[in-house]
Design an enzyme around this catalytic site. Sequence first.
Site, PDB file in Angstrom:
ATOM      1  N   LEU A  60       6.137 -11.347   2.341  1.00 32.34           N
ATOM      2  CA  LEU A  60       6.382 -10.926   0.965  1.00 32.34           C
ATOM      3  C   LEU A  60       7.613 -10.048   0.872  1.00 32.34           C
ATOM      4  O   LEU A  60       8.414 -10.190  -0.047  1.00 32.34           O
ATOM      5  CB  LEU A  60       5.157 -10.191   0.420  1.00 32.34           C
ATOM      6  CG  LEU A  60       5.306  -9.597  -0.983  1.00 32.34           C
ATOM      7  CD1 LEU A  60       5.675 -10.660  -2.000  1.00 32.34           C
ATOM      8  CD2 LEU A  60       4.038  -8.869  -1.395  1.00 32.34           C
ATOM      9  N   ASP A 100       7.068   4.322   8.908  1.00 33.44           N
ATOM     10  CA  ASP A 100       5.658   4.109   9.189  1.00 33.44           C
ATOM     11  C   ASP A 100       4.876   4.800   8.080  1.00 33.44           C
ATOM     12  O   ASP A 100       4.834   6.034   8.019  1.00 33.44           O
ATOM     13  CB  ASP A 100       5.300   4.689  10.558  1.00 33.44           C
ATOM     14  CG  ASP A 100       3.839   4.464  10.942  1.00 33.44           C
ATOM     15  OD1 ASP A 100       3.042   4.085  10.064  1.00 33.44           O
ATOM     16  OD2 ASP A 100       3.500   4.701  12.108  1.00 33.44           O
ATOM     17  N   ALA A 136       1.362  -3.816   5.519  1.00 32.05           N
ATOM     18  CA  ALA A 136      -0.069  -3.926   5.812  1.00 32.05           C
ATOM     19  C   ALA A 136      -0.282  -4.268   7.278  1.00 32.05           C
ATOM     20  O   ALA A 136       0.573  -4.879   7.913  1.00 32.05           O
ATOM     21  CB  ALA A 136      -0.728  -4.993   4.940  1.00 32.05           C
ATOM     22  N   THR A 184      -2.221  -6.751   9.150  1.00 34.96           N
ATOM     23  CA  THR A 184      -2.831  -8.014   8.730  1.00 34.96           C
ATOM     24  C   THR A 184      -3.473  -8.808   9.864  1.00 34.96           C
ATOM     25  O   THR A 184      -3.900  -9.943   9.652  1.00 34.96           O
ATOM     26  CB  THR A 184      -1.787  -8.906   8.040  1.00 34.96           C
ATOM     27  OG1 THR A 184      -0.697  -9.140   8.949  1.00 34.96           O
ATOM     28  CG2 THR A 184      -1.260  -8.250   6.771  1.00 34.96           C
ATOM     29  N   TYR A 242     -10.618  -5.316   8.590  1.00 37.92           N
ATOM     30  CA  TYR A 242      -9.420  -5.550   7.776  1.00 37.92           C
ATOM     31  C   TYR A 242      -9.727  -5.396   6.288  1.00 37.92           C
ATOM     32  O   TYR A 242      -9.072  -4.634   5.572  1.00 37.92           O
ATOM     33  CB  TYR A 242      -8.847  -6.935   8.061  1.00 37.92           C
ATOM     34  CG  TYR A 242      -7.795  -7.378   7.070  1.00 37.92           C
ATOM     35  CD1 TYR A 242      -6.563  -6.736   7.009  1.00 37.92           C
ATOM     36  CD2 TYR A 242      -8.044  -8.425   6.179  1.00 37.92           C
ATOM     37  CE1 TYR A 242      -5.600  -7.131   6.087  1.00 37.92           C
ATOM     38  CE2 TYR A 242      -7.091  -8.828   5.268  1.00 37.92           C
ATOM     39  CZ  TYR A 242      -5.871  -8.176   5.215  1.00 37.92           C
ATOM     40  OH  TYR A 242      -4.924  -8.567   4.298  1.00 37.92           O
ATOM     41  N   LYS A 293      -8.491  -2.391   3.616  1.00 35.76           N
ATOM     42  CA  LYS A 293      -7.744  -2.660   2.386  1.00 35.76           C
ATOM     43  C   LYS A 293      -8.497  -2.141   1.155  1.00 35.76           C
ATOM     44  O   LYS A 293      -7.882  -1.620   0.217  1.00 35.76           O
ATOM     45  CB  LYS A 293      -7.489  -4.166   2.259  1.00 35.76           C
ATOM     46  CG  LYS A 293      -6.554  -4.730   3.317  1.00 35.76           C
ATOM     47  CD  LYS A 293      -5.132  -4.216   3.178  1.00 35.76           C
ATOM     48  CE  LYS A 293      -4.421  -4.839   2.006  1.00 35.76           C
ATOM     49  NZ  LYS A 293      -2.980  -4.427   1.933  1.00 35.76           N
ATOM     50  N   TRP A 347      -4.246 -15.855   1.321  1.00 36.82           N
ATOM     51  CA  TRP A 347      -3.750 -17.000   2.095  1.00 36.82           C
ATOM     52  C   TRP A 347      -2.231 -17.181   1.963  1.00 36.82           C
ATOM     53  O   TRP A 347      -1.728 -18.259   1.672  1.00 36.82           O
ATOM     54  CB  TRP A 347      -4.466 -18.281   1.656  1.00 36.82           C
ATOM     55  CG  TRP A 347      -5.925 -18.336   1.960  1.00 36.82           C
ATOM     56  CD1 TRP A 347      -6.791 -17.287   2.085  1.00 36.82           C
ATOM     57  CD2 TRP A 347      -6.720 -19.524   2.161  1.00 36.82           C
ATOM     58  NE1 TRP A 347      -8.067 -17.739   2.347  1.00 36.82           N
ATOM     59  CE2 TRP A 347      -8.056 -19.103   2.401  1.00 36.82           C
ATOM     60  CE3 TRP A 347      -6.436 -20.886   2.147  1.00 36.82           C
ATOM     61  CZ2 TRP A 347      -9.095 -20.001   2.632  1.00 36.82           C
ATOM     62  CZ3 TRP A 347      -7.473 -21.777   2.370  1.00 36.82           C
ATOM     63  CH2 TRP A 347      -8.782 -21.339   2.624  1.00 36.82           C
TER      64      TRP A 347
END
Length: 291
Positions: free
Chosen positions: A12, A35, A59, A61, A124, A128, A150
């Site tokens: 992204l 960071d 993130a 991931t 995970y 989030k 996805w």
Amino acid sequence: MKVLITGATGQLGQELQRNAPPGCELLAVDSRTLDISQPDAVRHTVAAFRPTLIVNAAAYTAVDKAESEPERAFAVNAQGPGYLADVAARAGARLIHVSTDFVFDGRQSSPYQPDDQPNPLGVYGASKWEGEKRINQITGGQALILRTAWVYSAFGANFVKTMLRLMRERDNLGVVADQIGTPTWARTLAEAVWAAAARPELRGTYHWTDAGAASWYDFAVAIQEEARALGLLDRAAAVRPIRTADYPTPARRPAYSVLDKSTTWHALALSPQHWRDGLRHMLKSLVREQT
């Protein structure tokens, strides 16, 4: 706008930079230059650049690895967004934070609404969800949280590129057919983020993916069909559907994580693109890079 983008080298992050609106001053940072789990570094960067908008595309991931590294996952996915929310609130900057479908447990059979109650299955998703809660608590709900799912792109490691590699290397492969979601091209996600950036009145939680739904097996079959049509694969591998139980992983995944995007499409005045159209466009970009 002066925009600070975290996660600059991710899928992204790279699409956000490539599709930034004209006249937008960007500072794009990755984990090496910032960071976000280090509060002093976050404060220093924001004080030096003085952004009007912070887009958090950073993130942790690695879904399976998170099960054995929960401290790192929570540092990046929960504490980091909290630090960004705090400095944004103090600096008068807006925050757009990207979250995930993995905050849901996948037990329902209709698309998840933004106000449905999260119930993550693994570290995970839990990290989030904790990040979302911290942002809302610190900003009083004034930030924009955009959940997606996805994600794939021409950059970095993702399901599409893994499938292309395996289809070149193997004669047959099994792909999970009982997990349902929506493949999302990072470019259309980036366009949604920039559309949201242009609407400062938007706050709260929204969902964004491409349109439609598929299993990982459906997605893999489509990847092969589209790639062969474009000449990216010169032969067909046999793709067979398998159950989640046939491919055990450290982390549990939601069996159904389709997100309802209707309010987002209306709020952003964007027409939905079917996930297969996005896949075709992304694969065409790979062809262009090879010529």
